[in-house]
Motif scaffolding. Structure first.
Motif, PDB file in Angstrom:
ATOM      1  N   ALA A 272       0.818  -1.209   0.000  1.00  0.00           N
ATOM      2  CA  ALA A 272       0.000   0.000   0.000  1.00  0.00           C
ATOM      3  C   ALA A 272       0.854   1.263   0.000  1.00  0.00           C
ATOM      4  N   ASP A 273       1.992   1.227   0.708  1.00  0.00           N
ATOM      5  CA  ASP A 273       2.839   2.422   0.778  1.00  0.00           C
ATOM      6  C   ASP A 273       3.493   2.759  -0.554  1.00  0.00           C
ATOM      7  N   ASP A 274       3.480   1.824  -1.499  1.00  0.00           N
ATOM      8  CA  ASP A 274       4.056   2.084  -2.812  1.00  0.00           C
ATOM      9  C   ASP A 274       3.059   2.723  -3.770  1.00  0.00           C
ATOM     10  N   GLY A 277      -2.331   6.621  -3.554  1.00  0.00           N
ATOM     11  CA  GLY A 277      -3.741   6.611  -3.198  1.00  0.00           C
ATOM     12  C   GLY A 277      -4.032   5.685  -2.038  1.00  0.00           C
ATOM     13  N   TRP A 278      -3.502   4.447  -2.120  1.00  0.00           N
ATOM     14  CA  TRP A 278      -3.751   3.494  -1.046  1.00  0.00           C
ATOM     15  C   TRP A 278      -2.977   3.854   0.212  1.00  0.00           C
ATOM     16  N   ALA A 279      -1.808   4.475   0.068  1.00  0.00           N
ATOM     17  CA  ALA A 279      -1.051   4.908   1.252  1.00  0.00           C
ATOM     18  C   ALA A 279      -1.846   5.936   2.040  1.00  0.00           C
ATOM     19  N   ALA A 280      -2.439   6.906   1.352  1.00  0.00           N
ATOM     20  CA  ALA A 280      -3.241   7.914   2.037  1.00  0.00           C
ATOM     21  C   ALA A 280      -4.467   7.283   2.693  1.00  0.00           C
ATOM     22  N   ALA A 281      -5.093   6.338   1.991  1.00  0.00           N
ATOM     23  CA  ALA A 281      -6.268   5.664   2.544  1.00  0.00           C
ATOM     24  C   ALA A 281      -5.900   4.878   3.793  1.00  0.00           C
ATOM     25  N   ALA A 282      -4.747   4.209   3.768  1.00  0.00           N
ATOM     26  CA  ALA A 282      -4.316   3.439   4.930  1.00  0.00           C
ATOM     27  C   ALA A 282      -4.044   4.348   6.130  1.00  0.00           C
ATOM     28  N   LEU A 283      -3.386   5.463   5.891  1.00  0.00           N
ATOM     29  CA  LEU A 283      -3.112   6.410   6.975  1.00  0.00           C
ATOM     30  C   LEU A 283      -4.403   6.981   7.553  1.00  0.00           C
ATOM     31  N   ASN A 310      -2.382  13.249   0.120  1.00  0.00           N
ATOM     32  CA  ASN A 310      -3.615  13.552  -0.613  1.00  0.00           C
ATOM     33  C   ASN A 310      -4.380  14.646   0.123  1.00  0.00           C
ATOM     34  N   PRO A 311      -4.213  15.907  -0.279  1.00  0.00           N
ATOM     35  CA  PRO A 311      -4.907  17.009   0.406  1.00  0.00           C
ATOM     36  C   PRO A 311      -6.433  16.895   0.349  1.00  0.00           C
ATOM     37  N   LYS A 312      -6.968  16.044  -0.536  1.00  0.00           N
ATOM     38  CA  LYS A 312      -8.417  15.875  -0.637  1.00  0.00           C
ATOM     39  C   LYS A 312      -8.890  14.586   0.040  1.00  0.00           C
ATOM     40  N   ALA A 313      -8.166  14.166   1.069  1.00  0.00           N
ATOM     41  CA  ALA A 313      -8.503  12.921   1.766  1.00  0.00           C
ATOM     42  C   ALA A 313      -9.723  13.054   2.654  1.00  0.00           C
ATOM     43  N   GLY A 314     -10.260  14.272   2.786  1.00  0.00           N
ATOM     44  CA  GLY A 314     -11.455  14.466   3.609  1.00  0.00           C
ATOM     45  C   GLY A 314     -11.179  14.475   5.090  1.00  0.00           C
ATOM     46  N   LEU A 315      -9.990  14.930   5.470  1.00  0.00           N
ATOM     47  CA  LEU A 315      -9.590  14.865   6.872  1.00  0.00           C
ATOM     48  C   LEU A 315      -9.292  16.230   7.489  1.00  0.00           C
TER      49      LEU A 315
END
Length: 327
Positions: A272-274, A277-283, A310-315
């Motif tokens: 996921a860290d590679d 998109g998935w890295a941000a989702a995991a965090l 991902n500045p648009k991660a909704g957080l």
């Protein structure tokens, strides 16, 4: 009249089958492809669980020169009696695909049709060629199954703009009636189905995770087992999707939240860290789990890292609220 026909053994007539082959016909099955010299035949095939019957199909015109998507030239299918070494019946559909056969010779086939619209028909026939089911669906078919004794059949559909979109169906072939049509959980979607008769239900075999059951009403019975398997053995994308669902569920326990954290850490190590998109989702999921556990410091750290990717991660609002409370 379906119950009347079932009670008295009457079936609606299907297209008349071609005459069966009276003399033994040598056949070859290699890598799931079935071939005959007379009548000349070559096509994919599957056998019944008891090995008595074989259904084979050919999605091409009679000459075999044009297959797949086309506007004419019906494909064909045949039912072969393995013990008697004879062709029992043959028939034609526009584009027959994905056949399965029961221990009594009842078989199902998908017809993918000549037309370009998203549609398909699930057919079921008995060993005498009588049509038991012809259910046209306004979505492409993705897979099917028939129960070992030939009483029930199931299929699933792909996405479309109709009510048949992304549905799992179960049919009673004795009456020709639909038993259920449900929208399965995204995490329980599969193209490998099986149908039980006692108790009646559909089994979804999910690669790498196991087998999970729907009952006769279409209720998914194994959500907890699926979630546990997904967290323990799923690939990183499945782990992260499932973890996000779990962590936001009302009443989730601290022990479950810690399981989520362990699973997501593994997902990050396994790829996921590679992927940004998935890295941000995991965090994000890690932050949600830490926040639910009352660990504000780790939650804020996870949110900040996710937003940096991902500045648009909704957080942003969640992070600002946490920072305000724990300034």
């Amino acid at each position: 009249m379906g119950w009347f026909n079932a009670l008295f053994g009457k079936r609606p007539p299907g297209p008349p089958p071609l005459p069966s082959t009276a003399i033994p016909v040598p056949a070859v099955v290699e890598d799931r492809f079935f071939s005959l010299e007379k009548p000349q035949w070559f096509g994919p095939s599957t056998c019944s669980p008891n090995g008595r019957w074989l259904i084979s199909w050919r999605d091409s015109d009679p000459s075999g020169s044009t297959g797949g998507a086309r506007t004419r030239g019906k494909g064909a299918y045949l039912l072969y009696d393995v013990a008697g070494k004879r062709v029992v019946l043959q028939g034609r559909l526009e584009r027959p695909n994905r056949g399965h056969v029961a221990d009594n010779g009842t078989f199902v086939l998908e017809d993918w049709h000549f037309a370009n619209e998203l549609a398909g028909t699930l057919y079921a026939f008995d060993a005498q060629g009588h049509k038991l089911l012809a259910r046209r669906l306004s979505a492409n078919l993705l897979g099917n199954a028939v129960s070992a004794n030939g009483r029930y059949a199931a299929c699933q559909t792909a996405s479309s703009s109709t009510d048949d979109s992304v549905r799992l169906f179960l049919f009673d072939l004795a009456s020709g009636q639909q038993m259920f049509a449900v929208r399965p959980s995204a995490d329980a979607w599969t193209m490998d189905l099986a149908v039980d008769e006692s108790p009646v239900g559909v089994i979804a075999h999910i690669k790498g995770l196991g087998a999970f059951r729907y009952d006769a009403d279409g209720t998914f019975l194994d959500q907890v087992e699926l979630e546990q398997a997904g967290l323990a053995r799923g690939d990183y994308s499945r782990v992260i999707r499932m973890a996000e669902t779990l962590v936001q569920r009302e009443g989730v326990s601290p022990a479950q939240l810690r399981e989520v954290l362990t699973a997501v850490q593994r997902a990050r190590r396994e790829g996921a860290d590679d992927d940004r998109g998935w890295a941000a989702a995991a965090l994000k999921v890690q932050g949600l789990a830490y926040e639910a556990l009352g660990d504000a410091a780790n939650a804020m750290a996870m949110y900040e890292q996710a937003l940096s990717i991902n500045p648009k991660a909704g957080l942003k609002r969640k992070l600002a609220a946490l920072q305000k409370r724990h300034k």
